[in-house]
Design a protein around this motif. Sequence first.
Motif, PDB file in Angstrom:
ATOM      1  N   ILE A  42      26.108 -42.044  11.796  1.00 14.47           N
ATOM      2  CA  ILE A  42      27.358 -42.345  11.103  1.00 14.47           C
ATOM      3  C   ILE A  42      27.985 -41.054  10.589  1.00 14.47           C
ATOM      4  N   ILE A  43      27.154 -40.200  10.013  1.00 16.07           N
ATOM      5  CA  ILE A  43      27.638 -38.963   9.375  1.00 16.07           C
ATOM      6  C   ILE A  43      28.387 -38.077  10.363  1.00 16.07           C
ATOM      7  N   MET A  44      27.741 -37.732  11.466  1.00 19.83           N
ATOM      8  CA  MET A  44      28.320 -36.759  12.377  1.00 19.83           C
ATOM      9  C   MET A  44      29.483 -37.314  13.213  1.00 19.83           C
ATOM     10  N   PRO A  45      29.425 -38.555  13.735  1.00 23.43           N
ATOM     11  CA  PRO A  45      30.606 -39.062  14.433  1.00 23.43           C
ATOM     12  C   PRO A  45      31.842 -39.148  13.542  1.00 23.43           C
ATOM     13  N   PHE A  46      31.665 -39.516  12.257  1.00 21.73           N
ATOM     14  CA  PHE A  46      32.821 -39.523  11.368  1.00 21.73           C
ATOM     15  C   PHE A  46      33.346 -38.103  11.161  1.00 21.73           C
ATOM     16  N   SER A  47      32.425 -37.135  11.062  1.00 22.76           N
ATOM     17  CA  SER A  47      32.858 -35.738  10.964  1.00 22.76           C
ATOM     18  C   SER A  47      33.634 -35.337  12.209  1.00 22.76           C
ATOM     19  N   GLY A  48      33.175 -35.811  13.379  1.00 25.71           N
ATOM     20  CA  GLY A  48      33.907 -35.543  14.617  1.00 25.71           C
ATOM     21  C   GLY A  48      35.279 -36.181  14.622  1.00 25.71           C
ATOM     22  N   TYR A  49      35.381 -37.353  14.035  1.00 27.52           N
ATOM     23  CA  TYR A  49      36.684 -38.012  13.907  1.00 27.52           C
ATOM     24  C   TYR A  49      37.639 -37.150  13.081  1.00 27.52           C
ATOM     25  N   LEU A  50      37.119 -36.520  12.016  1.00 28.73           N
ATOM     26  CA  LEU A  50      37.953 -35.629  11.208  1.00 28.73           C
ATOM     27  C   LEU A  50      38.335 -34.374  11.983  1.00 28.73           C
ATOM     28  N   VAL A  51      37.474 -33.954  12.913  1.00 28.00           N
ATOM     29  CA  VAL A  51      37.838 -32.855  13.815  1.00 28.00           C
ATOM     30  C   VAL A  51      39.010 -33.287  14.681  1.00 28.00           C
ATOM     31  N   TRP A  52      38.945 -34.505  15.193  1.00 34.67           N
ATOM     32  CA  TRP A  52      40.029 -35.057  16.014  1.00 34.67           C
ATOM     33  C   TRP A  52      41.341 -35.094  15.239  1.00 34.67           C
ATOM     34  N   THR A  57      36.648 -28.319  11.928  1.00 37.72           N
ATOM     35  CA  THR A  57      36.412 -27.763  13.253  1.00 37.72           C
ATOM     36  C   THR A  57      35.080 -28.283  13.775  1.00 37.72           C
ATOM     37  N   LEU A  58      34.942 -28.362  15.094  1.00 35.58           N
ATOM     38  CA  LEU A  58      33.740 -28.913  15.696  1.00 35.58           C
ATOM     39  C   LEU A  58      32.507 -28.072  15.354  1.00 35.58           C
ATOM     40  N   TRP A  59      32.625 -26.756  15.530  1.00 37.79           N
ATOM     41  CA  TRP A  59      31.485 -25.900  15.217  1.00 37.79           C
ATOM     42  C   TRP A  59      31.205 -25.881  13.722  1.00 37.79           C
ATOM     43  N   GLY A  60      32.251 -26.028  12.919  1.00 42.21           N
ATOM     44  CA  GLY A  60      32.065 -26.047  11.471  1.00 42.21           C
ATOM     45  C   GLY A  60      31.196 -27.221  11.021  1.00 42.21           C
ATOM     46  N   VAL A  61      31.507 -28.418  11.536  1.00 43.61           N
ATOM     47  CA  VAL A  61      30.725 -29.590  11.120  1.00 43.61           C
ATOM     48  C   VAL A  61      29.327 -29.556  11.730  1.00 43.61           C
ATOM     49  N   ALA A  62      29.202 -29.011  12.957  1.00 43.49           N
ATOM     50  CA  ALA A  62      27.885 -28.924  13.593  1.00 43.49           C
ATOM     51  C   ALA A  62      26.964 -27.997  12.811  1.00 43.49           C
ATOM     52  N   VAL A  63      27.476 -26.836  12.431  1.00 46.25           N
ATOM     53  CA  VAL A  63      26.664 -25.887  11.661  1.00 46.25           C
ATOM     54  C   VAL A  63      26.352 -26.452  10.280  1.00 46.25           C
ATOM     55  N   ALA A  64      27.341 -27.076   9.641  1.00 44.45           N
ATOM     56  CA  ALA A  64      27.106 -27.685   8.322  1.00 44.45           C
ATOM     57  C   ALA A  64      26.013 -28.744   8.418  1.00 44.45           C
ATOM     58  N   CYS A 156      23.646 -32.442  16.019  1.00 41.37           N
ATOM     59  CA  CYS A 156      24.872 -32.577  15.222  1.00 41.37           C
ATOM     60  C   CYS A 156      26.115 -32.288  16.055  1.00 41.37           C
ATOM     61  N   TYR A 157      26.043 -31.263  16.894  1.00 41.42           N
ATOM     62  CA  TYR A 157      27.191 -30.947  17.753  1.00 41.42           C
ATOM     63  C   TYR A 157      27.478 -32.111  18.696  1.00 41.42           C
ATOM     64  N   GLY A 158      26.423 -32.667  19.303  1.00 41.19           N
ATOM     65  CA  GLY A 158      26.614 -33.764  20.250  1.00 41.19           C
ATOM     66  C   GLY A 158      27.248 -34.987  19.608  1.00 41.19           C
ATOM     67  N   LEU A 159      26.750 -35.371  18.434  1.00 43.83           N
ATOM     68  CA  LEU A 159      27.309 -36.544  17.754  1.00 43.83           C
ATOM     69  C   LEU A 159      28.740 -36.290  17.288  1.00 43.83           C
ATOM     70  N   ALA A 160      28.982 -35.078  16.775  1.00 49.69           N
ATOM     71  CA  ALA A 160      30.345 -34.752  16.326  1.00 49.69           C
ATOM     72  C   ALA A 160      31.310 -34.720  17.510  1.00 49.69           C
ATOM     73  N   TRP A 161      30.847 -34.206  18.637  1.00 49.23           N
ATOM     74  CA  TRP A 161      31.694 -34.166  19.836  1.00 49.23           C
ATOM     75  C   TRP A 161      32.045 -35.581  20.289  1.00 49.23           C
ATOM     76  N   LEU A 162      31.067 -36.488  20.248  1.00 49.53           N
ATOM     77  CA  LEU A 162      31.339 -37.882  20.611  1.00 49.53           C
ATOM     78  C   LEU A 162      32.364 -38.502  19.660  1.00 49.53           C
ATOM     79  N   GLY A 163      32.192 -38.234  18.364  1.00 49.24           N
ATOM     80  CA  GLY A 163      33.146 -38.747  17.385  1.00 49.24           C
ATOM     81  C   GLY A 163      34.539 -38.199  17.611  1.00 49.24           C
TER      82      GLY A 163
END
Length: 202
Positions: A42-52, A57-64, A156-163
């Motif tokens: 839930i955490i990372m896909p929602f972060s990816g949605y905020l990237v969208w 930024t994608l790398w920002g949420v992945a590193v965080a 984290c990168y993978g889930l955020a990218w999907l989001g």
Amino acid sequence: MIEKILGVLSAFVISVISSMGYGGVVLLMAIESACIPLPSEIIMPFSGYLVWRGEMTLWGVAVAGAVGCVLGSLVAYYVGAWGGRPLAEKYGKYVLLSHRDLDLADRWFARHGDIIIFVGRLLPVIRTFIALPAGVSRMNLSRFVIYTFVGSLIWCYGLAWLGMTLGENWQGLRPYFHQFDFVIGGLLLLGLTAYVYRHVRR
């Protein structure tokens, strides 16, 4: 019942990240990695949605997310290192855990700890608890941190990218991950059954 719990967790995750940004991602992923089952699915896909939406930024949420995983995993690691081994040695016999099993786990983490941690960080359910046995076995701390970060960064990168890719439909991922959790849980149950059978027979 499960859907209601996931709904509450989703609302909590959305609230924290919306108010704290990258710091919220770090905090939530730290909680998830400290053996508290707060779903990173839930955490990372929602972060990816905020990237969208252009808010992160994608790398920002992945590193965080990866930094949060390391921080939370260190808590679980030290719990295992300071309290896990003495408790396991004292009370392990009541759950069919022998000194031989503990010694075997120590040897496994000494020889293969890197790959165990790396792969464990890429698996639902297991990733939440993998730091605890690493602490009990006193795995080399620097290697533990490095492989926890690398494995978590990929996750984290993978889930955020999907989001990010799904955009407003990011919550559509939840049913798929929920099914995968059942698969992992079933495999763990089979392993536990075999473990109990082997010890009882012995």
